[in-house]
Write an enzyme that holds these catalytic residues in place. Structure first.
Site, short mmCIF file in Angstrom:
data_model
loop_
_atom_site.label_atom_id
_atom_site.label_comp_id
_atom_site.label_asym_id
_atom_site.label_seq_id
_atom_site.Cartn_x
_atom_site.Cartn_y
_atom_site.Cartn_z
N LEU A 48 -14.77 -14.57 -5.32
CA LEU A 48 -15.68 -13.42 -5.32
C LEU A 48 -14.93 -12.11 -5.49
O LEU A 48 -15.46 -11.14 -6.03
CB LEU A 48 -16.47 -13.37 -4.01
N GLY A 49 -13.69 -12.06 -5.04
CA GLY A 49 -12.90 -10.84 -5.16
C GLY A 49 -11.52 -11.03 -4.56
O GLY A 49 -11.27 -11.97 -3.80
N GLN A 50 -10.61 -10.12 -4.92
CA GLN A 50 -9.25 -10.16 -4.43
C GLN A 50 -8.83 -8.76 -4.02
O GLN A 50 -9.17 -7.79 -4.69
CB GLN A 50 -8.29 -10.69 -5.50
N GLY A 67 -5.92 -6.38 -1.02
CA GLY A 67 -4.63 -6.33 -0.38
C GLY A 67 -4.48 -7.32 0.76
O GLY A 67 -3.37 -7.75 1.06
N GLN A 68 -5.63 -7.69 1.43
CA GLN A 68 -5.54 -8.61 2.56
C GLN A 68 -5.81 -10.07 2.19
O GLN A 68 -5.69 -10.93 3.03
CB GLN A 68 -6.53 -8.18 3.66
N THR A 126 -7.82 -13.22 -0.71
CA THR A 126 -8.79 -13.60 -1.73
C THR A 126 -10.05 -14.12 -1.05
O THR A 126 -9.97 -14.87 -0.08
CB THR A 126 -8.20 -14.70 -2.65
N ASP A 135 -10.54 2.37 6.67
CA ASP A 135 -10.58 2.18 5.21
C ASP A 135 -12.03 2.20 4.72
O ASP A 135 -12.47 1.29 4.01
CB ASP A 135 -9.89 0.87 4.82
#
Length: 738
Positions: free
Chosen positions: A417-419, A421-422, A424, A536
């Site tokens: 679904l997304g990648q 910094g913390q 995948t 963040d």
């Protein structure tokens, strides 16, 4: 007849010479040195002495200064492995007391050679920024760094942003430009820092000395950099036997660019690009400790092509372990017999007990492995913290590694679904057919383990409908996994700027989303059992469900604030464009840092523009600056998204804009608390249903200390202005690029 013979003889010589050049053999008359730099094929100074397939290998020697040049750059070293070290000039900008500028910058074209990733882009100076723009085909890419200080730094050798900063450079760049600037041209020139510098330098070849470099670096006009080179544009497989690699060498695909390089085989040394350039190393006689043989004093070394052998005199056998000689005899025979019998008995004994203990060993091994991964992934730390006071999600489920594999179909790429910094995030389907989001951590060191544990710990304190719900985790795997509820309509960023930007968000949608985000942050700051700062907040971390309800996500960077403290000192972390400038400069984290980030998100909802966009004109790159100036100059209608700017909602839009500007004030103490922001935004929605909107709305005066609003001194004002790092940061001018 004699003329014909002579002609044929000359043709034969030319053919032989041509054949040698094709095979990578330079002629004996080629110049092999310029000053103290050795010149070896494929490089050369004249036709026939360099590889004719690429003009880049044609160098120039200045006979007056004994300096070797690649175009206008001085060459200091050539390596067969595909590296060329040259001296690159520095770019600088100097200001005098009248703010007149003396500037020198470089636009460099490397033709077919490329920059190595061993270089570092460096800026030296106080309150300056430098950038490097690389040109690739029809697109430009920029990188750069900031250097801040109000007096001479004390620490030598550190290039960490205090008077000096460094960053990596994009490799494979062939053409680039470097420049330096200071933030505020109205600041008087300091005696200790009249000039600002930007340059490329090989990693490890520059050590920052504040007392010298801030004043005298202009005297150092050049620094060494590394260029990558290779032969041609094809791989070794594609060129086959037509490569220019000579005998006893091997072809290696370039790891830094297209093409290939040559290398002498093990046991040979020399120039692999020459026909007979790689010569056998005599390990038996060489004085080199790297290539010398390891035969013992009792054995004799015998050199072979590419290797060596150790021999023993008659009556002795060679011990392969240490290459020593042992006398033959009966003891040796009996010794081998005893070893054989002991080995046989031991093997039979192992076979006898193997069947009994095999299952137990296997079970213990699996248990130990799971335990190892559990502790490695911070399981002990997590269990200890979750067992403490204040946790609300005591029913966090522990999933098995097999269950996670099954849910993600073996972590299939199509499930991503997304990648970030913390880690995948995968889409997972549990045995009960419920859809979940599975976050696979990206672990490289203990700090990332801490971030993973931190996210579980933070989410365990939260029970709120607008926070993405943590269902459980899996710690039995090599990298830990977090399981969340699945939110199926993408992020707020996707709807405003990304893959879903065509989907229309009405003003009612945007106001409701803003109210939900503000209410969630207010809950985190004031109503959670332990106050939580998200750290963040951005549109990419706001998920939307099918009803466009906001869900705040990604708590990997969040921090719990003890009840007896109002702020924490932390390493600065956040996203450029959303990062609180006061937190950036002080490292002091408090709830007002989230308020600033929310103000940027609210501006994005109002304008439909990104928080930071390098492709836009200078005055509108940074949304906070652009928005604040528009408010002050009564130009709000120019920046608000035309889709939501209607006659019957202008009062709400102006009020929301005022709240956004207040949230992004320069000083944290001047910003409202999230509880106040949430109440004001919620009141807008209530007022819409009860009152008719007025035709005219007088915009309140914007405080003169807003971020991005330049405050000019009155004419003739001679007062001394103290250093304001936040002001300097917000007036940053970054050149266009990616």
């Amino acid at each position: 007849m004699n003329m014909v013979v002579h002609g044929l003889f000359l043709v034969a010589i030319l053919i032989l010479a041509s054949t040698k050049l094709v095979m990578g053999q330079s002629t004996p008359i080629c110049q092999t040195k310029c000053g103290n730099v050795s010149i070896e094929f494929p490089f050369g100074l004249s036709t026939g002495c360099y590889y004719a397939g690429q003009d880049n290998f044609n160098l120039t020697c200045n006979e007056t200064t004994n300096e070797l040049f690649f175009f206008n750059m001085q060459v200091i070293n050539i390596a067969h492995s595909g590296e060329l070290r040259v001296l690159q000039s520095t770019s600088f900008t100097c200001y005098n007391s009248e703010n007149n500028t003396n500037e020198l910058f470089y636009n460099t074209n490397l033709v077919n050679f490329t920059l190595s990733n061993k270089n570092r882009f460096t800026a030296v100076g106080c309150n300056t920024y430098a950038f490097m723009t690389t040109f690739k085909r029809d697109r430009n890419y920029s990188t750069g760094c900031l250097s801040l200080c109000d007096s001479t730094p004390k620490e030598n050798g550190l290039c960490s942003g205090d008077g000096c900063c460094q960053t990596s450079v994009p490799k494979r760049s062939r053409r680039f430009r470097i420049r330096s600037r200071r933030f505020d041209r109205e600041t008087s020139v300091s005696d200790f820092n009249p000039c600002f510098y930007a340059f490329l330098v090989e990693d490890g070849m520059f050590s920052f000395s504040p007392s010298q470099d801030l004043q005298n670096l202009r005297n150092v006009t050049k620094f060494p950099i590394v260029l990558d080179w290779s032969i041609g544009e094809q791989t070794c497989l594609q060129v086959g036997n037509t490569s220019i690699c000579g005998k006893n060498s091997e072809c290696l695909n370039s790891t830094t660019r297209t093409g290939y390089n040559c290398k002498c085989k093990a046991g040979y040394e020399g120039n692999p690009y020459l026909l007979d350039g790689c010569q056998d190393i005599d390990e038996c006689t060489t004085s080199s400790t790297i290539y010398r043989h390891n035969c013992s004093a009792s054995s004799t070394c015998n050199n072979t092509m590419g290797h060596f052998l150790c021999y023993c005199p008659p009556g002795y056998n060679l011990n392969a372990t240490n290459n020593s000689c042992m006398r033959k005899g009966r003891s040796e025979y009996y010794g081998w017999t005893r070893i054989f019998l002991a080995t046989t008995v031991g093997f039979l004994a192992i076979l006898l007990v193997f069947g009994c203990v095999e299952q137990k060993i296997k079970h213990r091994k699996n248990t130990e492995l799971r335990k190892h991964f559990f502790e490695q992934n911070g399981g002990g730390m997590l269990r200890q913290r979750l067992s403490g006071a204040g946790t609300s999600n005591s029913d966090v489920k522990i999933f098995t590694e097999e269950g996670m594999k099954e849910a993600t179909n073996g972590y299939e790429e199509s499930r991503i679904l997304g990648q970030g910094g913390q880690g995948t995030v995968y889409k997972g389907i549990l045995p009960d057919n419920s859809v979940v989001a599975i976050k696979k951590a990206r672990l490289g060191d203990s700090s990332q383990v801490e971030q993973f544990i931190n996210e579980v710990l933070v989410l365990s304190q939260i029970n709120h409908r607008n926070v993405v719900k943590l269902l459980g985790c899996c710690l039995e795997t090599e990298v830990p996994l977090l399981v969340y509820e699945f939110i199926n309509s993408g992020t707020l960023y996707d709807h405003l700027h990304g893959s879903m930007s065509n989907s229309y968000l009405t003003w009612e949608h945007r106001l409701r989303i803003a109210v939900e985000i503000a209410g969630t942050l207010a809950y985190l700051h004031s109503s959670a059992s332990i106050p939580i700062i998200h750290r963040d907040v951005k549109t990419a971390n706001i998920l939307l469900d099918e009803n466009l309800t906001a869900k705040v996500a990604d708590f990997g960077a969040s921090r719990l604030i003890p009840m007896d403290k109002e702020q924490l000192t932390t390493m600065v972390q956040g996203t450029l464009g959303y990062l609180d400038p006061e937190y950036y400069n002080t490292g002091l984290l408090n709830e007002k840092s989230d308020v600033y980030s929310f103000g940027v998100v609210l501006m994005e909802l109002l304008t439909g523009q990104k928080a930071l966009c390098f492709e836009k004109p200078q005055q509108s790159k940074h949304l906070v600056n652009y928005f604040a100036c528009a408010m002050k100059e009564d130009r709000l209608h120019e920046v608000v998204d035309s889709q939501v700017m209607k006659e019957n909602n202008q009062r709400e839009i102006h009020e929301a804009a005022r709240i956004a500007v207040e949230c992004t004030r320069l000083m944290g103490e001047e910003r409202p608390r999230m509880k106040e922001v949430a109440a004001q935004l919620e009141a807008l929605g209530v007022a819409k249903t009860k009152h008719e909107l007025s035709d005219q709305y007088n915009e309140p005066e914007v405080n003169k200390h807003l971020v991005g609003v330049e405050i000019l001194p009155a004419q003739g004002d001679t007062g001394t202005t103290g250093y304001d790092s936040i002001k300097n940061v917000t007036r940053l001018n970054i050149e266009a690029g990616r």
